[in-house]
Design a protein around this motif. Structure first.
Motif, PDB file in Angstrom:
ATOM      1  N   TYR A 159       0.878  -1.260   0.148  1.00 14.83           N
ATOM      2  CA  TYR A 159      -0.100   0.055   0.125  1.00 14.83           C
ATOM      3  C   TYR A 159       0.932   1.521   0.068  1.00 14.83           C
ATOM      4  O   TYR A 159       2.076   1.195   0.471  1.00 14.83           O
ATOM      5  N   TYR A 192      -0.644 -10.318  -1.270  1.00 13.99           N
ATOM      6  CA  TYR A 192       0.312  -9.893  -0.391  1.00 13.99           C
ATOM      7  C   TYR A 192       0.490 -10.315   0.897  1.00 13.99           C
ATOM      8  O   TYR A 192      -0.770 -10.595   1.338  1.00 13.99           O
ATOM      9  N   ARG A 213      -2.524 -12.658   2.195  1.00 12.63           N
ATOM     10  CA  ARG A 213      -3.986 -12.276   1.854  1.00 12.63           C
ATOM     11  C   ARG A 213      -4.360 -12.752   0.511  1.00 12.63           C
ATOM     12  O   ARG A 213      -3.628 -12.465  -0.556  1.00 12.63           O
ATOM     13  N   HIS A 216      -7.168  -8.779  -3.627  1.00 16.23           N
ATOM     14  CA  HIS A 216      -8.732  -8.148  -3.261  1.00 16.23           C
ATOM     15  C   HIS A 216      -8.362  -6.588  -3.772  1.00 16.23           C
ATOM     16  O   HIS A 216      -7.377  -5.917  -3.480  1.00 16.23           O
ATOM     17  N   HIS A 218     -10.313  -3.345  -2.080  1.00 13.15           N
ATOM     18  CA  HIS A 218     -11.108  -2.812  -0.905  1.00 13.15           C
ATOM     19  C   HIS A 218     -12.437  -1.831  -1.606  1.00 13.15           C
ATOM     20  O   HIS A 218     -11.652  -0.571  -2.177  1.00 13.15           O
TER      21      HIS A 218
END
Ligand code: BEZ
Ligand code: FE
Length: 292
Positions: A159, A192, A213, A216, A218
């Motif tokens: 991120y 990630y 994870r 995806h 969000h």
């Protein structure tokens, strides 16, 4: 009851009684139940004093590593499934309303507004991905003006807030049009790891669990008179769907990400300069309720 069992039960009873005069009835209820379950756990596993010390050291380390950017206690809640259980309890199933999933630590308030059809990636690494859909109520009526916040890791699995510079990338917000429709360019999600260089990562490693994870994107979707939805979409076929580190995957949230070769026409005519791209559709249904 044996003498041993009576002594153990006496401790439980004393602690429960100590909350009798709590001014707040809900606090008393929570603390009494916590006492019952905590002591049941201690007695069931016959916790040793060395194990008790290890647990204290674990929590001490979680506190030490936690700061404004790193929240080890939320990670702990996530990997124990406590976050997903709390979400399940507080987002009661309602007709065909879209399922909620874990919020995660990487949402940033005040991400840039992008126009419908705009690009949230801000030149972050990754494959361009067109995402479109609608926001409706459970009765099928379109929800114009719904606020959609989207955020994701870049193609390197990070991120923007995990970089040392002050970049803002792969996040933004937009509003649905008069038919409840939305569309934007993002990045095709990639798997990630959750931050795993702290005590929670050590726990996962000791348990033989992966920190990964499933890929995806969000979403947080809000509109007046409707229950705010915090969710993700997951990529069908992703190798981590069945072993997401935080138990966030719901079948209803797994969608097709179609792959398109370089040079094929894009939905909005955008020229991707010879890059291949992907596309996904996610129709969102909001339950009635209060925005949060
Ligand atoms: C996330 O999806 O961003 C996330 C969720 C739980 C823990 C760590 C990351
Ligand atoms: Fe995430």
């Amino acid at each position: 009851m044996t003498e041993q069992s009576a002594r153990e039960q006496a401790v439980v009873d004393q602690v429960i009684a100590s909350f009798e005069h709590a001014g707040d009835a809900r606090l008393a209820e929570l603390m009494r139940a916590l006492t019952r379950h905590l002591h049941a756990f201690l007695r069931e596993v016959r916790l040793t004093e060395a194990e008790w010390r290890t647990a204290i050291d674990f929590l001490t380390e979680a506190g030490r590593i936690t700061d404004a950017k790193r929240q080890e206690f939320i990670l702990l809640s996530d990997v124990l499934g406590a976050s997903m259980q709390t979400i399940a309890i507080n987002n009661e199933a309602y007709a065909n309303a879209t399922e909620a999933t874990v919020f995660g630590p990487f949402f940033v308030e005040g991400a840039p507004e992008i126009p419908l059809g705009g690009d949230i990636s801000a030149a972050a690494a990754g494959q361009p991905c067109w995402v479109e859909g609608t926001v409706t109520g459970t009765d099928g009526h379109p929800v114009p003006g719904a606020r959609i916040e989207v955020w994701e890791a870049d193609g390197d699995g990070l991120y923007d807030v995990q970089y040392d510079d002050d970049r803002t990338a792969a996040r933004g917000h937009l509003f649905t049009d008069e038919t409840g429709g939305y569309r934007f360019w993002a990045l095709t999600p990639t798997p990630y790891p959750i931050p795993h260089d702290g005590p929670v990562g050590a726990l996962l490693a000791a348990a033989g669990r992966s920190p990964m994870r499933a890929s995806h994107l969000h979403f947080k979707v809000s509109a007046p008179g409707l229950r705010t939805l915090v969710t993700h979409i997951f990529v069908r076929g992703d190798g981590y769907l069945a072993r997401d580190a935080v138990f966030g995957v719901k079948d209803s949230l797994v969608v097709d990400f179609a792959q398109h070769p370089a040079g094929s026409a894009t939905p909005d005519g955008r020229d991707l300069a010879g890059r291949d791209w992907a596309s996904a559709r996610f129709d969102i249904v909001l339950a009635p309720g209060r925005p949060r």
